[in-house]
Enzyme design. Structure first.
Site: not given
Ligand code: CA
Length: 404
Positions: A225, A187, A228, A114, A241
């Protein structure tokens, strides 16, 4: 433009003969092509009319078709156009209504990378996470920044997404806690599907993009988030993710996107190294809609992306890394310069500090039961538009409780 299609309702729609995306049905499994609101049973057509292509099309994955190479991609596409425009074929092929057609993950995902190719997204994230520093890190305009993701948790549009659990640490807390993510995000991205296997030590030039990448999917890189933010230093995203990445059931062949090619916004200020240079237009004028519970909350424009998919491919292989049919790489979150063009809730709510309106409600991050749909369209041939595969997912609660 070719002869009009004989399929009722398809001419002039987002799914006319200039589009023709591929998908794979679940049971029985075979390759289908969308035309209007129907799907041509390509597996059956190959069996009856082109038996030499049956191994590529009367099967449960796009991988064999992709592996057959770009000349075959072109030949199959031309044949499908002929089937759908010449009245003589009307009785020889089967059209299935899309309603009720169960579609599976259309290809076997090999590796998944990604990227982070939007300058607006990267700058917004920099401002939110590192407000006292330059928004872009020093490498950002020299190479397309990316990380290696988890291919095994790529799922097809329509699959429920279970809220992930994990470690998170509030900035003012001394130690981390465990529990379901409280900052679950989307996203909005595009996915690029590689149709070619290359051995180690075979860098791909930017000019070989169209003979290496088979097609494009919609992609939602679901992101926790809070997980992350705690885990990503210094090696990048991992569990925040890897719990789910959703791709569209439909793969749009690159050939259908040729009318959408546009120049990149510009890399003049910081010249790129030779292996990242390109000769012609390499961006795509693709419009994205982010819909939450039936309300459009953002319209990110893909044409504003800084890095092209050809540059991402060249970068991915320049060190000698191999490619496999089914490799998937994501563009990174698509965000434009305007607030309503931001492709993540992190940006739409500015790090959770500014709730945004969704109909009669407000949101910062996703709640259980929320359904997100990403929709994509682009210029097609002869002045029309084409639709790319939508990406749909609903959040279901985590079975985990705080404190494990
Ligand atoms: Ca991404």
């Amino acid at each position: 433009m070719t002869t009009p299609t004989w399929v009722e309702g398809a001419a002039g729609s987002l799914h006319d003969v200039d589009n023709l995306p591929y998908a794979v049905t679940a049971d029985p499994s075979r390759v289908v092509v969308r035309i209007g609101d129907q799907a041509l049973d390509l597996g059956a057509a190959a069996r009856d009319l082109r038996p030499e292509w049956a191994p590529l099309l009367d099967t449960g994955s796009l991988n064999p078709l992709m592996a057959a190479g770009p000349d075959t991609w072109d030949a199959v596409r031309s044949w499908v156009v002929d089937l759908l425009t010449d009245e003589a074929h009307r009785d020889a092929v089967t059209l299935l209504p899309l309603d009720g057609l169960e579609l599976r993950l259309p290809f076997d995902v090999a590796d998944y990378v990604d990227y982070y190719a939007s300058e607006h997204h990267a700058s917004n994230v920099g401002r939110i996470f590192r407000p006292d520093q330059e928004p872009l890190l020093p490498n950002w305009k020299h190479l397309p920044v990316g990380y290696h993701g988890r291919s095994g948790s790529v799922v097809v549009s329509g699959t429920d997404v279970q809220r992930p659990a994990g470690q998170r640490k509030a900035p003012d807390a001394a130690t981390p806690t465990f529990g379901p993510s409280v900052r679950l995000d989307i996203e909005a991205e595009l996915g690029f599907v590689v149709g070619r296997t290359l051995p180690l030590g075979t860098p791909v030039a930017t000019s070989d993009f169209a003979t290496t990448v088979f097609g494009v999917t919609g992609l939602n890189d679901w992101s926790a988030r809070d997980l992350q933010a705690w885990e990503y230093v210094p090696l990048g995203p991992n569990l925040g993710k890897s719990f789910a990445t959703t791709v569209s059931a439909w793969v749009t062949p690159l050939a259908a996107l040729e009318p959408a090619l546009v120049d990149l916004p510009g890399q003049d200020a910081v010249p790129v190294l030779p292996y990242l240079r390109e000769a012609g237009p390499s961006g795509y004028d693709i419009e994205v809609e982010v819909e939450l519970n039936g309300v459009v909350v953002a319209r990110p424009p893909y044409r504003t992306m800084y890095w092209s998919p050809a540059q991402m491919l060249a970068h991915m292989t320049v060190n000698g890394a191999s490619l496999r049919v089914g490799d998937l790489y994501g563009s990174g979150t698509i965000s434009g310069p305007e607030p309503e063009q931001r492709g993540s809730f992190l940006e739409l709510s500015w790090g959770g500090t500014a709730p945004f309106t969704v109909g009669d409600e407000t949101r910062t991050f996703l709640e259980d039961g929320d359904e997100v749909v990403l929709r994509y369209s682009a210029p097609g041939a002869a002045g029309g538009r084409i639709g790319l595969g939508e990406v749909r997912g609903r959040i279901v609660p985590s079975p985990a409780t705080d404190g494990a």
